[in-house]
Motif scaffolding. Structure first.
Motif, PDB file in Angstrom:
ATOM      1  N   GLY A  11       0.799  -1.217   0.000  1.00  8.04           N
ATOM      2  CA  GLY A  11       0.000   0.000   0.000  1.00  8.04           C
ATOM      3  C   GLY A  11       0.831   1.265   0.000  1.00  8.04           C
ATOM      4  N   ILE A  12       2.093   1.165  -0.453  1.00  2.54           N
ATOM      5  CA  ILE A  12       2.988   2.314  -0.492  1.00  2.54           C
ATOM      6  C   ILE A  12       3.105   2.792  -1.929  1.00  2.54           C
ATOM      7  CG2 ILE A  12       5.346   3.125  -0.083  1.00  2.54           C
ATOM      8  CD1 ILE A  12       5.580   0.849   2.013  1.00  2.54           C
ATOM      9  N   SER A  13       2.823   4.059  -2.163  1.00  4.67           N
ATOM     10  CA  SER A  13       2.908   4.632  -3.500  1.00  4.67           C
ATOM     11  C   SER A  13       4.224   5.385  -3.649  1.00  4.67           C
ATOM     12  CB  SER A  13       1.729   5.576  -3.713  1.00  4.67           C
ATOM     13  OG  SER A  13       1.805   6.161  -4.987  1.00  4.67           O
ATOM     14  N   VAL A  14       4.951   5.082  -4.733  1.00  2.89           N
ATOM     15  CA  VAL A  14       6.218   5.748  -5.017  1.00  2.89           C
ATOM     16  C   VAL A  14       6.127   6.332  -6.424  1.00  2.89           C
ATOM     17  CG1 VAL A  14       8.710   5.434  -5.256  1.00  2.89           C
ATOM     18  CG2 VAL A  14       7.450   4.104  -3.559  1.00  2.89           C
ATOM     19  N   PRO A  15       6.439   7.607  -6.598  1.00  2.00           N
ATOM     20  CA  PRO A  15       6.361   8.220  -7.932  1.00  2.00           C
ATOM     21  C   PRO A  15       7.330   7.560  -8.916  1.00  2.00           C
ATOM     22  CG  PRO A  15       6.767   9.886  -6.220  1.00  2.00           C
ATOM     23  CD  PRO A  15       6.878   8.556  -5.573  1.00  2.00           C
ATOM     24  N   ASP A  16       6.849   7.290 -10.124  1.00  2.00           N
ATOM     25  CA  ASP A  16       7.669   6.645 -11.151  1.00  2.00           C
ATOM     26  C   ASP A  16       8.961   7.405 -11.416  1.00  2.00           C
ATOM     27  OD1 ASP A  16       5.680   4.758 -11.368  1.00  2.00           O
ATOM     28  OD2 ASP A  16       4.948   5.461 -13.321  1.00  2.00           O
ATOM     29  N   ASP A  17       8.899   8.737 -11.459  1.00  2.00           N
ATOM     30  CA  ASP A  17      10.101   9.510 -11.774  1.00  2.00           C
ATOM     31  C   ASP A  17      11.146   9.399 -10.668  1.00  2.00           C
ATOM     32  OD1 ASP A  17       8.474  11.004 -10.074  1.00  2.00           O
ATOM     33  OD2 ASP A  17       9.070  12.916 -10.940  1.00  2.00           O
ATOM     34  N   VAL A  20      11.643   6.644  -8.913  1.00  2.00           N
ATOM     35  CA  VAL A  20      12.200   5.303  -9.044  1.00  2.00           C
ATOM     36  C   VAL A  20      13.364   5.300 -10.022  1.00  2.00           C
ATOM     37  CG1 VAL A  20      11.703   2.950  -9.824  1.00  2.00           C
ATOM     38  CG2 VAL A  20      10.036   4.199  -8.449  1.00  2.00           C
ATOM     39  N   VAL A  21      13.253   6.029 -11.102  1.00  2.00           N
ATOM     40  CA  VAL A  21      14.297   6.068 -12.120  1.00  2.00           C
ATOM     41  C   VAL A  21      15.607   6.592 -11.534  1.00  2.00           C
ATOM     42  CG1 VAL A  21      14.948   7.086 -14.337  1.00  2.00           C
ATOM     43  CG2 VAL A  21      12.618   6.301 -13.968  1.00  2.00           C
ATOM     44  N   ASP A  22      15.529   7.481 -10.539  1.00  2.00           N
ATOM     45  CA  ASP A  22      16.726   8.048  -9.917  1.00  2.00           C
ATOM     46  C   ASP A  22      17.365   7.114  -8.887  1.00  2.00           C
ATOM     47  OD1 ASP A  22      16.500  10.359 -11.418  1.00  2.00           O
ATOM     48  OD2 ASP A  22      15.258  11.357  -9.926  1.00  2.00           O
ATOM     49  N   ALA A  23      16.650   6.085  -8.458  1.00  2.00           N
ATOM     50  CA  ALA A  23      17.176   5.139  -7.468  1.00  2.00           C
ATOM     51  C   ALA A  23      18.013   4.099  -8.213  1.00  2.00           C
ATOM     52  CB  ALA A  23      16.029   4.483  -6.708  1.00  2.00           C
ATOM     53  N   GLU A  24      19.322   4.249  -8.154  1.00  2.00           N
ATOM     54  CA  GLU A  24      20.205   3.412  -8.967  1.00  2.00           C
ATOM     55  C   GLU A  24      20.662   2.134  -8.290  1.00  2.00           C
ATOM     56  OE1 GLU A  24      23.366   5.922 -10.314  1.00  2.00           O
ATOM     57  OE2 GLU A  24      22.026   7.116 -11.563  1.00  2.00           O
ATOM     58  N   THR A  25      20.459   2.023  -6.963  1.00  2.00           N
ATOM     59  CA  THR A  25      20.890   0.840  -6.224  1.00  2.00           C
ATOM     60  C   THR A  25      19.751   0.339  -5.340  1.00  2.00           C
ATOM     61  OG1 THR A  25      21.676   2.104  -4.316  1.00  2.00           O
ATOM     62  CG2 THR A  25      23.278   1.715  -6.104  1.00  2.00           C
ATOM     63  N   PRO A  26      19.832  -0.923  -4.899  1.00  2.00           N
ATOM     64  CA  PRO A  26      18.812  -1.406  -3.959  1.00  2.00           C
ATOM     65  C   PRO A  26      18.711  -0.538  -2.705  1.00  2.00           C
ATOM     66  CG  PRO A  26      19.995  -3.263  -4.882  1.00  2.00           C
ATOM     67  CD  PRO A  26      20.715  -2.016  -5.358  1.00  2.00           C
ATOM     68  N   ARG A  27      19.858  -0.067  -2.179  1.00  2.00           N
ATOM     69  CA  ARG A  27      19.807   0.789  -0.988  1.00  2.00           C
ATOM     70  C   ARG A  27      18.993   2.058  -1.267  1.00  2.00           C
ATOM     71  NH1 ARG A  27      23.149   1.072   3.398  1.00  2.00           N
ATOM     72  NH2 ARG A  27      24.828  -0.043   2.326  1.00  2.00           N
ATOM     73  N   LEU A  52      16.694   2.551  -3.550  1.00  2.00           N
ATOM     74  CA  LEU A  52      15.283   2.243  -3.757  1.00  2.00           C
ATOM     75  C   LEU A  52      14.595   1.944  -2.432  1.00  2.00           C
ATOM     76  CD1 LEU A  52      12.973   1.953  -5.744  1.00  2.00           C
ATOM     77  CD2 LEU A  52      13.659  -0.439  -6.077  1.00  2.00           C
ATOM     78  N   LEU A  53      15.251   1.172  -1.568  1.00  2.00           N
ATOM     79  CA  LEU A  53      14.666   0.887  -0.253  1.00  2.00           C
ATOM     80  C   LEU A  53      14.490   2.157   0.574  1.00  2.00           C
ATOM     81  CD1 LEU A  53      16.517  -2.413   0.630  1.00  2.00           C
ATOM     82  CD2 LEU A  53      14.062  -2.139   0.224  1.00  2.00           C
ATOM     83  N   GLU A  54      15.479   3.045   0.519  1.00  2.00           N
ATOM     84  CA  GLU A  54      15.359   4.313   1.247  1.00  2.00           C
ATOM     85  C   GLU A  54      14.185   5.129   0.714  1.00  2.00           C
ATOM     86  OE1 GLU A  54      19.234   6.112   0.973  1.00  2.00           O
ATOM     87  OE2 GLU A  54      20.052   4.809   2.531  1.00  2.00           O
ATOM     88  N   LEU A  55      14.015   5.131  -0.598  1.00  2.00           N
ATOM     89  CA  LEU A  55      12.901   5.850  -1.211  1.00  2.00           C
ATOM     90  C   LEU A  55      11.566   5.259  -0.763  1.00  2.00           C
ATOM     91  CD1 LEU A  55      11.918   7.946  -3.340  1.00  2.00           C
ATOM     92  CD2 LEU A  55      12.051   6.094  -5.005  1.00  2.00           C
TER      93      LEU A  55
END
Length: 90
Positions: free
Chosen positions: A61-67, A69-76, A78-81
């Motif tokens: 149930g967590i919404s993350v903006p698509d734009d 996501v593109v800036d998250a280059e590593t798993p760390r 993306l998880l922080e985002l």
């Protein structure tokens, strides 16, 4: 099923969703130390990440903006985002 805002997506959750969404590149061990390995080196492109974010939204149930996501280059990153509150409850 209801979700709460205290839900945290872990590296294990993320690697499971990556495998389910896009498989696993031969020779890449997602169970290893991959937190700071760029997704491109892990064999995942932006489409794979968007599929994972869709799964995060459906499951947690967590919404993350698509734009973002593109800036998250590593798993760390993306998880922080996902877990930082930049995402919001859907």
């Amino acid at each position: 099923m209801t979700t709460t805002t205290s839900t945290t997506v872990t590296l294990a959750d993320l690697t499971r969703m990556l495998r389910e969404s896009a498989g696993e590149e031969e020779g890449i061990d997602l169970d290893g130390d991959v937190l700071d390995t760029p997704f491109l080196e892990l064999g995942y492109d932006s489409l794979a990440l968007l599929q994972v974010i869709g799964e995060v939204q459906r499951t947690y149930g967590i919404s993350v903006p698509d734009d973002a996501v593109v800036d998250a280059e590593t798993p760390r990153a993306l998880l922080e985002l996902i877990n930082s509150g930049q995402g919001s409850e859907a």
